[in-house]
Enzyme design. Structure first.
Site: not given
Ligand code: BGC
Length: 435
Positions: A12, A69, A113, A157-158, A281, A283, A342, A389, A396-397
């Site tokens: 990223q 990290r 990751h 990671n995840e 992580n 969100y 994150e 994060w 962003e993928w």
């Molecule tokens: C990931 C990150 C990603 C972030 C926001 C996480 O799931 O580890 O790589 O940028 O979420 O989407």
């Protein structure tokens, strides 16, 4: 010492995709295929961190974090995934680690990751059981070089997101659409984690953790069908990745598969090797309803009634408290100390005419999530660190450069970094933590 940090990932931010002997990863391949990422964006240059890392370390020193990290790109270290080691790749991380330590910032590397070497995809990627052992060999190679200076390591990671987006739904690399057939990619990642823990311990690597992306799961209603669907989703997203690691067993996966024939004797023991911390992580929560058609055993009903980020994700700070106390209730003494590896949000950040970025919504987001984490700690959850994060706006993928998560704005045409208001807010916050 409580770890206050920022987080990033190699693909990223680094760019320099073909430099100094780096091999291709599945994300190079995927991002270059037409239609895979928004506007065809790729990580070829990204934040150009591979060249600008001294500036980024200085930004962290200025911020006052005590931890960082980042992830190590497997194809930079082992261009073919296994075999010949690329010294120049290891040199890059070696320099980064030294520079961080010189500024009093503890390096917290993540070994995987999502940027699997393309050469390993050719043999099946994480669907191939042998990749688990190769991951452990890679972990040993990196640890042999860095373990003398790195006190805390994260293996994966995840693995949920990598399995679900990469192997089941095809929206991330490697772009496979296997649906329930993707489960072996979960198991082989977890097995790789367990074998890597052994390799890291053998190399004297100090503390070892795994980072899972977890979500509180809310049934769309009190109806029995919705409650059952929510439980099925909780099993897939959370328990599939936490239970084997913490309890040494898989949850009931009968809603997804009739057979666990990819699990061999002894695997669960390997996967359940004791950890020093669990990375979480967070969100947002997820709201789940009974399925409307045959296929998956749930529907995503969407969380409504909350403000949303630029991504459209609901902002629910109390979800972090709920998640942490829920983990504690579910796993009890089997739950190791937690690191929030994150947490953050994308916002429609723009540089103003006078060169500032006024990201008040991010300040509010971070402030309220840190408060929720502290509430969970007051309720008895052992949390040892919190990483925003992200340090920088980055690739962003599948969304390319369209979602900005950074404390620092990046102009992707020039690479220019501009600390946002949230950077200054976090700096002042950190000054108050360690007066
Ligand atoms: C990931 C990150 C990603 C972030 C926001 C996480 O799931 O580890 O790589 O940028 O979420 O989407």
């Amino acid at each position: 010492m409580f770890l206050w940090g920022t987080a990033t990932a190699a693909y990223q931010i680094e760019g320099a995709a073909r430099e100094d002997g780096r091999g291709p990863s599945i994300w190079d391949t995927f991002a270059h295929e037409p239609g895979r990422t928004r506007d065809g964006h790729t990580g070829d240059v990204a934040c150009d961190h591979y060249h600008r890392w001294p500036e980024d370390v200085a930004l962290m020193a200025g911020l006052g974090v005590n931890a960082y990290r980042f992830s190590i790109a497997w194809p930079r270290v082992l261009p073919m995934g296994a075999g010949e080691v690329n010294r120049r790749g290891l040199d890059f991380y070696d320099r980064l680690v030294d520079a961080l330590l010189a500024e009093g910032v503890q390096p917290v590397p993540t070994l995987f990751h999502w940027d699997l070497p393309q050469a390993l995809e050719e043999r099946g990627g994480w669907m191939d059981r042998d990749v688990s052992a190769l991951f452990a060999e890679y972990a040993a190679t990196v640890a042999a070089r860095l373990a003398d200076r790195v006190p805390l390591w994260i293996t994966l990671n995840e693995p949920f997101v990598h399995m679900a987006f990469g192997y089941a739904m095809g929206v991330h690399a490697p772009g496979r659409l296997l649906m329930n057939g993707a489960l072996p990619a979960a198991h082989h990642q977890l097995l790789g984690h367990g074998l890597a823990v052994q390799a890291l311990r053998a190399a004297g690597a100090g503390q070892v953790a795994l980072t899972n992306n977890c979500t509180p799961v809310w049934p769309a209603s009190a109806r029995e069908e919705d409650v059952a669907a929510a439980e099925a989703y909780d099993i897939l997203h959370n328990r599939l990745f936490n239970d084997p690691v913490l309890l040494g067993e898989y949850p009931d996966l009968s809603a997804y598969t009739g057979s666990l024939d990819f699990v061999q004797d002894g695997d669960l023991k390997t996967i359940a090797a004791p950890l020093d911390a669990l990375g979480i992580n967070y969100y947002n929560p997820t709201r789940i309803a009974a399925p409307t058609d045959a296929g998956l055993p749930f529907d995503d009903a969407g969380v409504t009634g909350y403000p949303t980020t630029a991504f459209g994700w609901p902002v629910v700070p109390d979800g972090l408290r709920e998640l942490l106390t829920g983990l504690r209730a579910r796993y009890g003494a089997a739950l190791p100390p937690i690191l929030i590896t994150e947490n953050g949000c994308s916002q429609p950040d723009e540089l103003t005419e006078n060169g500032t970025v006024e990201d008040e919504a991010r300040v509010d987001f971070l402030d309220r999530h840190i408060a929720a984490m502290r509430q969970a700690m007051a309720e008895g959850v052992d949390v040892r660190g919190y990483f925003v994060w992200s340090l920088l706006d980055n690739f962003e993928w599948a969304e390319g450069y369209h979602q900005r998560f950074g404390l620092v704005h990046v102009d992707f045409a020039t690479g220019r970094r501009t600390p946002k208001r949230s950077y200054r807010w976090f700096k002042e916050f950190l000054e108050r933590q360690n007066p």
